[in-house]
Motif scaffolding. Sequence first.
Motif, short mmCIF file in Angstrom:
data_model
loop_
_atom_site.label_atom_id
_atom_site.label_comp_id
_atom_site.label_asym_id
_atom_site.label_seq_id
_atom_site.Cartn_x
_atom_site.Cartn_y
_atom_site.Cartn_z
N PRO A 182 55.53 -5.91 -125.64
CA PRO A 182 56.18 -6.79 -126.61
C PRO A 182 57.35 -7.59 -126.05
O PRO A 182 57.50 -8.77 -126.37
CB PRO A 182 56.64 -5.85 -127.72
CG PRO A 182 56.67 -4.49 -127.11
CD PRO A 182 55.63 -4.50 -126.03
N VAL A 183 58.17 -6.99 -125.22
CA VAL A 183 59.33 -7.72 -124.70
C VAL A 183 58.87 -8.83 -123.75
O VAL A 183 59.33 -9.97 -123.85
CB VAL A 183 60.35 -6.78 -124.02
CG1 VAL A 183 61.47 -7.57 -123.36
CG2 VAL A 183 60.93 -5.81 -125.04
N GLN A 184 57.97 -8.50 -122.87
CA GLN A 184 57.46 -9.49 -121.92
C GLN A 184 56.87 -10.70 -122.66
O GLN A 184 57.18 -11.85 -122.34
CB GLN A 184 56.39 -8.86 -121.04
CG GLN A 184 55.68 -9.82 -120.11
CD GLN A 184 54.48 -9.18 -119.41
OE1 GLN A 184 54.34 -7.97 -119.38
NE2 GLN A 184 53.63 -10.01 -118.87
N HIS A 185 56.04 -10.43 -123.67
CA HIS A 185 55.42 -11.53 -124.41
C HIS A 185 56.43 -12.22 -125.34
O HIS A 185 56.36 -13.43 -125.55
CB HIS A 185 54.20 -11.03 -125.17
CG HIS A 185 53.12 -10.59 -124.24
ND1 HIS A 185 52.72 -9.28 -124.13
CD2 HIS A 185 52.39 -11.27 -123.33
CE1 HIS A 185 51.77 -9.18 -123.22
NE2 HIS A 185 51.55 -10.38 -122.72
N GLY A 186 57.38 -11.46 -125.86
CA GLY A 186 58.43 -12.06 -126.67
C GLY A 186 59.32 -13.00 -125.87
O GLY A 186 59.78 -14.03 -126.39
N VAL A 187 59.55 -12.69 -124.61
CA VAL A 187 60.32 -13.58 -123.74
C VAL A 187 59.57 -14.91 -123.57
O VAL A 187 60.18 -15.98 -123.59
CB VAL A 187 60.64 -12.92 -122.37
CG1 VAL A 187 61.14 -13.95 -121.37
CG2 VAL A 187 61.66 -11.80 -122.55
N VAL A 188 58.25 -14.84 -123.46
CA VAL A 188 57.46 -16.08 -123.36
C VAL A 188 57.64 -16.90 -124.64
O VAL A 188 57.87 -18.11 -124.59
CB VAL A 188 55.96 -15.76 -123.13
CG1 VAL A 188 55.10 -17.02 -123.22
CG2 VAL A 188 55.76 -15.07 -121.79
N LEU A 189 57.58 -16.24 -125.79
CA LEU A 189 57.75 -16.90 -127.08
C LEU A 189 59.11 -17.58 -127.17
O LEU A 189 59.21 -18.78 -127.48
CB LEU A 189 57.57 -15.88 -128.21
CG LEU A 189 57.52 -16.39 -129.65
CD1 LEU A 189 56.83 -15.35 -130.53
CD2 LEU A 189 58.88 -16.69 -130.23
N PHE A 190 60.18 -16.84 -126.88
CA PHE A 190 61.52 -17.40 -127.02
C PHE A 190 61.85 -18.41 -125.92
O PHE A 190 62.61 -19.35 -126.17
CB PHE A 190 62.58 -16.29 -127.11
CG PHE A 190 62.70 -15.75 -128.49
CD1 PHE A 190 63.50 -16.37 -129.44
CD2 PHE A 190 61.99 -14.62 -128.86
CE1 PHE A 190 63.59 -15.88 -130.73
CE2 PHE A 190 62.07 -14.12 -130.16
CZ PHE A 190 62.88 -14.75 -131.10
N SER A 191 61.28 -18.27 -124.74
CA SER A 191 61.47 -19.30 -123.70
C SER A 191 60.91 -20.63 -124.20
O SER A 191 61.54 -21.68 -124.06
CB SER A 191 60.75 -18.90 -122.41
OG SER A 191 61.34 -17.77 -121.84
N ARG A 192 59.74 -20.55 -124.79
CA ARG A 192 59.11 -21.76 -125.34
C ARG A 192 59.95 -22.31 -126.50
O ARG A 192 60.14 -23.53 -126.61
CB ARG A 192 57.69 -21.45 -125.81
CG ARG A 192 56.96 -22.63 -126.39
CD ARG A 192 56.72 -23.70 -125.36
NE ARG A 192 55.86 -24.73 -125.89
CZ ARG A 192 55.66 -25.89 -125.30
NH1 ARG A 192 56.22 -26.15 -124.13
NH2 ARG A 192 54.88 -26.78 -125.85
N LEU A 193 60.45 -21.43 -127.35
CA LEU A 193 61.28 -21.86 -128.48
C LEU A 193 62.49 -22.64 -127.99
O LEU A 193 62.79 -23.72 -128.51
CB LEU A 193 61.72 -20.65 -129.30
CG LEU A 193 62.59 -20.95 -130.53
CD1 LEU A 193 61.80 -21.73 -131.58
CD2 LEU A 193 63.12 -19.65 -131.11
#
Length: 160
Positions: free
Chosen positions: A25-36
């Motif tokens: 979750p953290v790894q994929h969440g970082v992708v989400l927030f980087s894009r945000l």
Amino acid sequence: MESGMLSRTQQELIRESWRRVSGSPVQHGVVLFSRLFDLDPDLLPLFQYNCKQFASPQECLAAPEFLDHIRKVMLVIDAAVSHLEDLPCLEEYLCNLGKKHQAVGVKVESFSTVGESLLYMLEKCLGAAFSPDAREAWIKLYSVVVKAMQRGWEVLPEGD
């Protein structure tokens, strides 16, 4: 909150794609927030911990407090995926979550950018496994979640 808007096929597409992502979750969440932050850098100042303003998205994404926020966001998504057959049971929780976001200065309009970032993360992390049908299912689910969160705002935009 509508519970029957997702077909069984859509529910299974969401569950299957989430199974592949939820293990990190953290790894994929970082992708989400980087894009945000790429899409809307003006959101960065909303994330402050101990009155500390982050100088860059990278600094924010590396902060332990922000990584905790990422975990919480991913848990909300997990809760929605876990309750696909009974999304109305999350109504009060999501409404309160909307109130909390309003209190810290998040605008309702920012949720469309979060939605784009979620789809980006799923596409980047799943590749070809993120089919057009899965994408459409996630768009529907996200729409239900956002509508519930919007009910937490004191004043809804006209037309809702």
